[in-house]
Write a protein that holds these residues in place. Structure first.
Motif, PDB file in Angstrom:
ATOM      1  N   TRP A 169       0.820  -1.212   0.000  1.00  0.00           N
ATOM      2  CA  TRP A 169       0.000   0.000   0.000  1.00  0.00           C
ATOM      3  C   TRP A 169       0.854   1.263   0.000  1.00  0.00           C
ATOM      4  O   TRP A 169       0.776   2.115   0.885  1.00  0.00           O
ATOM      5  N   ASN A 170       1.708   1.363  -1.023  1.00  0.00           N
ATOM      6  CA  ASN A 170       2.513   2.564  -1.252  1.00  0.00           C
ATOM      7  C   ASN A 170       2.469   2.925  -2.730  1.00  0.00           C
ATOM      8  O   ASN A 170       1.576   2.458  -3.457  1.00  0.00           O
ATOM      9  N   ASN A 171       3.405   3.736  -3.186  1.00  0.00           N
ATOM     10  CA  ASN A 171       3.398   4.213  -4.576  1.00  0.00           C
ATOM     11  C   ASN A 171       4.666   3.843  -5.334  1.00  0.00           C
ATOM     12  O   ASN A 171       5.084   4.550  -6.245  1.00  0.00           O
ATOM     13  N   LEU A 172       5.270   2.730  -4.978  1.00  0.00           N
ATOM     14  CA  LEU A 172       6.504   2.302  -5.626  1.00  0.00           C
ATOM     15  C   LEU A 172       6.226   1.810  -7.047  1.00  0.00           C
ATOM     16  O   LEU A 172       5.326   1.002  -7.281  1.00  0.00           O
ATOM     17  N   GLU A 173       7.033   2.290  -7.994  1.00  0.00           N
ATOM     18  CA  GLU A 173       6.904   1.866  -9.389  1.00  0.00           C
ATOM     19  C   GLU A 173       7.962   0.838  -9.780  1.00  0.00           C
ATOM     20  O   GLU A 173       7.755   0.069 -10.726  1.00  0.00           O
ATOM     21  N   GLU A 174       9.068   0.835  -9.091  1.00  0.00           N
ATOM     22  CA  GLU A 174      10.110  -0.158  -9.308  1.00  0.00           C
ATOM     23  C   GLU A 174      10.808  -0.435  -7.988  1.00  0.00           C
ATOM     24  O   GLU A 174      10.834   0.415  -7.093  1.00  0.00           O
ATOM     25  N   PHE A 175      11.354  -1.642  -7.888  1.00  0.00           N
ATOM     26  CA  PHE A 175      11.982  -2.008  -6.625  1.00  0.00           C
ATOM     27  C   PHE A 175      13.039  -3.058  -6.880  1.00  0.00           C
ATOM     28  O   PHE A 175      12.854  -3.979  -7.678  1.00  0.00           O
ATOM     29  N   SER A 176      14.164  -2.888  -6.174  1.00  0.00           N
ATOM     30  CA  SER A 176      15.278  -3.823  -6.298  1.00  0.00           C
ATOM     31  C   SER A 176      15.849  -4.081  -4.918  1.00  0.00           C
ATOM     32  O   SER A 176      16.090  -3.135  -4.165  1.00  0.00           O
ATOM     33  N   ILE A 177      16.043  -5.343  -4.577  1.00  0.00           N
ATOM     34  CA  ILE A 177      16.638  -5.687  -3.289  1.00  0.00           C
ATOM     35  C   ILE A 177      17.457  -6.963  -3.441  1.00  0.00           C
ATOM     36  O   ILE A 177      17.042  -7.910  -4.103  1.00  0.00           O
ATOM     37  N   HIS A 178      18.644  -6.940  -2.831  1.00  0.00           N
ATOM     38  CA  HIS A 178      19.566  -8.061  -3.002  1.00  0.00           C
ATOM     39  C   HIS A 178      20.136  -8.529  -1.663  1.00  0.00           C
ATOM     40  O   HIS A 178      21.187  -9.156  -1.629  1.00  0.00           O
ATOM     41  N   ASN A 179      19.417  -8.244  -0.583  1.00  0.00           N
ATOM     42  CA  ASN A 179      19.863  -8.663   0.752  1.00  0.00           C
ATOM     43  C   ASN A 179      19.714 -10.175   0.898  1.00  0.00           C
ATOM     44  O   ASN A 179      18.596 -10.696   0.891  1.00  0.00           O
ATOM     45  N   ALA A 180      20.825 -10.851   1.079  1.00  0.00           N
ATOM     46  CA  ALA A 180      20.794 -12.311   1.189  1.00  0.00           C
ATOM     47  C   ALA A 180      20.025 -12.783   2.418  1.00  0.00           C
ATOM     48  O   ALA A 180      19.522 -13.904   2.452  1.00  0.00           O
ATOM     49  N   SER A 181      19.911 -11.928   3.429  1.00  0.00           N
ATOM     50  CA  SER A 181      19.237 -12.306   4.683  1.00  0.00           C
ATOM     51  C   SER A 181      17.719 -12.276   4.582  1.00  0.00           C
ATOM     52  O   SER A 181      17.024 -12.877   5.396  1.00  0.00           O
ATOM     53  N   LEU A 182      17.182 -11.590   3.580  1.00  0.00           N
ATOM     54  CA  LEU A 182      15.734 -11.342   3.503  1.00  0.00           C
ATOM     55  C   LEU A 182      14.955 -12.642   3.301  1.00  0.00           C
ATOM     56  O   LEU A 182      15.277 -13.446   2.423  1.00  0.00           O
ATOM     57  N   GLU A 183      13.893 -12.813   4.102  1.00  0.00           N
ATOM     58  CA  GLU A 183      13.053 -14.005   4.014  1.00  0.00           C
ATOM     59  C   GLU A 183      11.615 -13.689   3.623  1.00  0.00           C
ATOM     60  O   GLU A 183      10.952 -14.512   2.984  1.00  0.00           O
ATOM     61  N   VAL A 184      11.129 -12.509   4.013  1.00  0.00           N
ATOM     62  CA  VAL A 184       9.742 -12.131   3.736  1.00  0.00           C
ATOM     63  C   VAL A 184       9.704 -10.750   3.097  1.00  0.00           C
ATOM     64  O   VAL A 184      10.258  -9.791   3.645  1.00  0.00           O
ATOM     65  N   LEU A 185       9.037 -10.655   1.934  1.00  0.00           N
ATOM     66  CA  LEU A 185       8.925  -9.386   1.218  1.00  0.00           C
ATOM     67  C   LEU A 185       7.480  -9.186   0.796  1.00  0.00           C
ATOM     68  O   LEU A 185       6.920  -9.976   0.037  1.00  0.00           O
ATOM     69  N   HIS A 186       6.862  -8.109   1.288  1.00  0.00           N
ATOM     70  CA  HIS A 186       5.486  -7.768   0.937  1.00  0.00           C
ATOM     71  C   HIS A 186       5.463  -6.403   0.257  1.00  0.00           C
ATOM     72  O   HIS A 186       5.824  -5.391   0.864  1.00  0.00           O
ATOM     73  N   ILE A 187       5.038  -6.388  -1.002  1.00  0.00           N
ATOM     74  CA  ILE A 187       4.875  -5.116  -1.730  1.00  0.00           C
ATOM     75  C   ILE A 187       3.609  -5.204  -2.568  1.00  0.00           C
ATOM     76  O   ILE A 187       3.615  -5.002  -3.784  1.00  0.00           O
ATOM     77  N   SER A 188       2.498  -5.523  -1.939  1.00  0.00           N
ATOM     78  CA  SER A 188       1.216  -5.528  -2.646  1.00  0.00           C
ATOM     79  C   SER A 188       0.664  -4.105  -2.738  1.00  0.00           C
ATOM     80  O   SER A 188       1.123  -3.199  -2.044  1.00  0.00           O
ATOM     81  N   GLN A 189      -0.307  -3.923  -3.622  1.00  0.00           N
ATOM     82  CA  GLN A 189      -1.013  -2.641  -3.725  1.00  0.00           C
ATOM     83  C   GLN A 189      -0.046  -1.468  -3.912  1.00  0.00           C
ATOM     84  O   GLN A 189      -0.098  -0.469  -3.201  1.00  0.00           O
ATOM     85  N   ASN A 190       0.838  -1.597  -4.895  1.00  0.00           N
ATOM     86  CA  ASN A 190       1.708  -0.501  -5.298  1.00  0.00           C
ATOM     87  C   ASN A 190       1.486  -0.234  -6.784  1.00  0.00           C
ATOM     88  O   ASN A 190       0.441  -0.600  -7.335  1.00  0.00           O
ATOM     89  N   LEU A 191       2.453   0.372  -7.428  1.00  0.00           N
ATOM     90  CA  LEU A 191       2.379   0.651  -8.866  1.00  0.00           C
ATOM     91  C   LEU A 191       3.518  -0.036  -9.604  1.00  0.00           C
ATOM     92  O   LEU A 191       3.958   0.428 -10.653  1.00  0.00           O
ATOM     93  N   LEU A 192       3.986  -1.156  -9.052  1.00  0.00           N
ATOM     94  CA  LEU A 192       5.188  -1.815  -9.551  1.00  0.00           C
ATOM     95  C   LEU A 192       5.063  -2.236 -11.013  1.00  0.00           C
ATOM     96  O   LEU A 192       4.143  -2.956 -11.401  1.00  0.00           O
ATOM     97  N   LYS A 193       6.066  -1.823 -11.789  1.00  0.00           N
ATOM     98  CA  LYS A 193       6.213  -2.279 -13.161  1.00  0.00           C
ATOM     99  C   LYS A 193       7.411  -3.201 -13.305  1.00  0.00           C
ATOM    100  O   LYS A 193       7.524  -3.934 -14.291  1.00  0.00           O
ATOM    101  N   SER A 194       8.322  -3.140 -12.325  1.00  0.00           N
ATOM    102  CA  SER A 194       9.492  -4.029 -12.344  1.00  0.00           C
ATOM    103  C   SER A 194       9.952  -4.311 -10.925  1.00  0.00           C
ATOM    104  O   SER A 194       9.816  -3.463 -10.036  1.00  0.00           O
ATOM    105  N   ILE A 195      10.502  -5.514 -10.734  1.00  0.00           N
ATOM    106  CA  ILE A 195      11.055  -5.895  -9.435  1.00  0.00           C
ATOM    107  C   ILE A 195      12.234  -6.823  -9.668  1.00  0.00           C
ATOM    108  O   ILE A 195      12.191  -7.689 -10.546  1.00  0.00           O
ATOM    109  N   ASP A 196      13.287  -6.612  -8.885  1.00  0.00           N
ATOM    110  CA  ASP A 196      14.498  -7.423  -8.995  1.00  0.00           C
ATOM    111  C   ASP A 196      14.852  -7.938  -7.609  1.00  0.00           C
ATOM    112  O   ASP A 196      15.201  -7.172  -6.718  1.00  0.00           O
ATOM    113  N   THR A 197      14.757  -9.248  -7.433  1.00  0.00           N
ATOM    114  CA  THR A 197      15.063  -9.874  -6.143  1.00  0.00           C
ATOM    115  C   THR A 197      16.177 -10.918  -6.283  1.00  0.00           C
ATOM    116  O   THR A 197      16.320 -11.798  -5.431  1.00  0.00           O
TER     117      THR A 197
END
Length: 304
Positions: A169-197
């Motif tokens: 529930w934000n206004n993100l249009e693109e997102f990239s994250i490369h943290n090896a420790s990350l286990e849970v990622l929630h980015i619903s209800q945004n404006l995402l056109k691209s994501i890199d995990t």
């Protein structure tokens, strides 16, 4: 005449000396005060600090002792809702030993956390943040900024212990994250056109429902168990490397084909409302306990 001139010079000198001494004394008085107190301009913020026994002088006077702030490890500003909503967190920089900050459902539009370097838990749900810089918060483990107005978030790459991140529930249009420790990622209800995990190799749970994604690649996220990506524009997806998947929600997309034959751990599959998807390929003998599909769809080990 000479005596009068000297007398005037003496008066002038005394006046200059007095002003100099006064200015010097003023500086000496001001400096210790700034070293002792931290400014808290938001009276709702200060009232909560008083209520929780943190602001020891017990008065709403737009300041708190520096020593009071430095003693606080966990600051939950949502324990009491009777003092109005905070719009300004100025003064939070004095809480240098904070490990947890919770300021949900306030009216915060901006916050500087560059002095709160020990933070491991940050809860800022339901505010009005449009951007945030977390580059000085390397110890973060949990970050929840659900329901803000974020169009950018910076500095997460330094949080090498980050496990859970909620930016739904934000206004993100693109997102990239490369943290090896990350286990849970929630980015619903945004404006995402691209994501890199790609670098998030330990990711187990991802929620990306209700965005504008056309394509996604989770081939590097081989530990994924839950993939919720319904209500996007996804046309194709390769799940060959995601053999640990147990839950796949991919309804309301634009799929033309789907192969889950390599996803033998699936217990819940939801593929309905993909108008061009008629056959979902499964492995011969594969059983999926819960399947949600449209009437025109079938599960088959042979799909043309």
């Amino acid at each position: 005449m000479k005596f009068t001139l000297n007398k005037n010079k003496i008066k002038y000198s005394i006046l200059v000396l007095t002003l100099f001494l006064f200015a010097s004394c003023s500086d000496e008085i001001t400096k210790p005060i700034n070293d002792v107190y931290i400014s808290i301009p938001d009276h709702h913020f200060e009232t909560i600090l008083i209520e929780q026994g943190i602001d020891s002088d017990g008065m709403v006077n737009q300041q708190i002792l520096k020593t009071d702030a430095e003693e606080v490890r966990r600051l939950d500003l949502n324990l009491t809702r009777d003092f109005g909503e905070i719009s300004d967190l100025t003064g939070i920089e004095g809480f240098v030993n904070l490990t947890l900050l919770s300021a949900a459902r306030q009216q915060i539009e901006a916050v500087d956390l560059s002095f709160n370097t020990r933070l491991d838990t940050l809860l800022l749900q339901g505010n009005y943040l449009t951007s945030i810089d977390l580059s000085k918060n390397p110890n973060l483990i949990l970050v929840d900024m659900l329901s803000n107005q974020l169009s950018s978030i910076n500095g997460l790459s330094g949080a090498t212990n980050l496990k859970k991140l909620n930016l739904s529930w934000n206004n993100l249009e693109e997102f990239s994250i490369h943290n090896a420790s990350l286990e849970v990622l929630h980015i619903s209800q945004n404006l995402l056109k691209s994501i890199d995990t790609n670098g998030a190799v330990n990711l187990k749970n991802i929620l990306l429902t209700s965005n504008e994604l056309v394509t996604v690649d989770f081939s590097f996220n081989t530990l994924l168990e839950t993939m919720l990506i319904s209500d996007n524009k996804i046309q194709n997806i390769n799940l060959e490397q995601n053999s640990n998947l147990t839950h796949l929600y991919i309804t309301s997309n634009s799929l033309t084909s789907l192969n889950v034959s390599n996803n033998q751990e699936l217990v819940d599959l939801r593929v309905d409302r993909n108008p061009s998807l008629t056959c979902i390929k499964i492995h011969s003998g594969q059983e999926i306990p819960t399947v949600s599909k449209s009437d025109y769809q079938e599960l088959n080990d042979i799909c043309n």
